[in-house]
Design a protein around this motif. Structure first.
Motif, PDB file in Angstrom:
ATOM      1  N   MET A   1       0.850  -1.166   0.000  1.00  0.00           N
ATOM      2  CA  MET A   1       0.000   0.000   0.000  1.00  0.00           C
ATOM      3  C   MET A   1       0.896   1.231   0.000  1.00  0.00           C
ATOM      4  N   LEU A   2       0.558   2.173  -0.839  1.00  0.00           N
ATOM      5  CA  LEU A   2       1.291   3.428  -0.934  1.00  0.00           C
ATOM      6  C   LEU A   2       0.336   4.567  -0.633  1.00  0.00           C
ATOM      7  N   ARG A   3       0.727   5.399   0.304  1.00  0.00           N
ATOM      8  CA  ARG A   3      -0.045   6.612   0.590  1.00  0.00           C
ATOM      9  C   ARG A   3       0.827   7.776   0.169  1.00  0.00           C
ATOM     10  N   PHE A   4       0.329   8.573  -0.748  1.00  0.00           N
ATOM     11  CA  PHE A   4       1.062   9.724  -1.252  1.00  0.00           C
ATOM     12  C   PHE A   4       0.101  10.889  -1.328  1.00  0.00           C
ATOM     13  N   ASP A   5       0.464  11.992  -0.702  1.00  0.00           N
ATOM     14  CA  ASP A   5      -0.441  13.126  -0.548  1.00  0.00           C
ATOM     15  C   ASP A   5      -1.730  12.611   0.092  1.00  0.00           C
ATOM     16  N   LYS A   6      -2.857  12.787  -0.566  1.00  0.00           N
ATOM     17  CA  LYS A   6      -4.127  12.318   0.008  1.00  0.00           C
ATOM     18  C   LYS A   6      -4.613  11.029  -0.645  1.00  0.00           C
ATOM     19  N   ALA A   7      -3.825  10.494  -1.570  1.00  0.00           N
ATOM     20  CA  ALA A   7      -4.231   9.277  -2.285  1.00  0.00           C
ATOM     21  C   ALA A   7      -3.633   8.038  -1.628  1.00  0.00           C
ATOM     22  N   VAL A   8      -4.383   6.959  -1.678  1.00  0.00           N
ATOM     23  CA  VAL A   8      -3.921   5.665  -1.202  1.00  0.00           C
ATOM     24  C   VAL A   8      -4.072   4.685  -2.356  1.00  0.00           C
ATOM     25  N   GLU A   9      -3.029   3.946  -2.629  1.00  0.00           N
ATOM     26  CA  GLU A   9      -3.070   2.999  -3.729  1.00  0.00           C
ATOM     27  C   GLU A   9      -2.441   1.677  -3.305  1.00  0.00           C
ATOM     28  N   ILE A  10      -3.042   0.599  -3.740  1.00  0.00           N
ATOM     29  CA  ILE A  10      -2.484  -0.725  -3.495  1.00  0.00           C
ATOM     30  C   ILE A  10      -1.553  -1.053  -4.654  1.00  0.00           C
ATOM     31  N   ILE A  11      -0.297  -1.331  -4.342  1.00  0.00           N
ATOM     32  CA  ILE A  11       0.682  -1.731  -5.341  1.00  0.00           C
ATOM     33  C   ILE A  11       0.634  -3.261  -5.389  1.00  0.00           C
ATOM     34  N   PRO A  12       0.437  -3.836  -6.563  1.00  0.00           N
ATOM     35  CA  PRO A  12       0.248  -5.285  -6.630  1.00  0.00           C
ATOM     36  C   PRO A  12       1.468  -6.070  -6.175  1.00  0.00           C
ATOM     37  N   GLY A  13       1.192  -7.192  -5.544  1.00  0.00           N
ATOM     38  CA  GLY A  13       2.251  -8.122  -5.180  1.00  0.00           C
ATOM     39  C   GLY A  13       2.723  -8.863  -6.421  1.00  0.00           C
ATOM     40  N   ILE A  14       3.793  -9.602  -6.278  1.00  0.00           N
ATOM     41  CA  ILE A  14       4.382 -10.333  -7.383  1.00  0.00           C
ATOM     42  C   ILE A  14       4.260 -11.831  -7.081  1.00  0.00           C
ATOM     43  N   ALA A  15       3.721 -12.570  -8.020  1.00  0.00           N
ATOM     44  CA  ALA A  15       3.605 -14.024  -7.849  1.00  0.00           C
ATOM     45  C   ALA A  15       5.003 -14.633  -7.794  1.00  0.00           C
ATOM     46  N   ALA A  16       5.167 -15.607  -6.918  1.00  0.00           N
ATOM     47  CA  ALA A  16       6.465 -16.256  -6.766  1.00  0.00           C
ATOM     48  C   ALA A  16       6.267 -17.723  -6.418  1.00  0.00           C
TER      49      ALA A  16
END
Length: 85
Positions: free
Chosen positions: A1-16
């Motif tokens: 999860m990335l919170r930048f300014d007022k936005a929150v975004e889920i950064i996808p995981g990587i299959a392994a």
């Protein structure tokens, strides 16, 4: 999860193909710090949300790759070239 300014975004995981999760968190943090180390202080201060997404995605790739080997030290031998510039 990335919170930048007022936005929150889920950064996808990587299959392994997970063999061992030892060192994955350390690899993630190390990958973030390694990428930031290539920037000056003012560049870090003005890093955009898009750039942060790329940093986090790269760190996810390194952490996932670490899980594909037994033991963190063994995995680190295979990580060269995984970070996208």
């Amino acid at each position: 999860m990335l919170r930048f300014d007022k936005a929150v975004e889920i950064i996808p995981g990587i299959a392994a193909n997970v063999i061992d999760t030892t060192g994955a968190g350390d690899a993630f943090v190390g990958a973030v710090l390694s990428q930031l180390n290539k920037k000056s202080g003012s560049e870090i201060k003005y890093t955009t949300g898009t750039e942060w997404k790329k940093i986090i995605l790269n760190a996810n790739k390194i952490a996932a790759a670490t899980c594909e080997h037994f033991g963190a030290m063994e995995a680190y031998n295979y990580l060269n070239g995984r970070i996208i510039s």
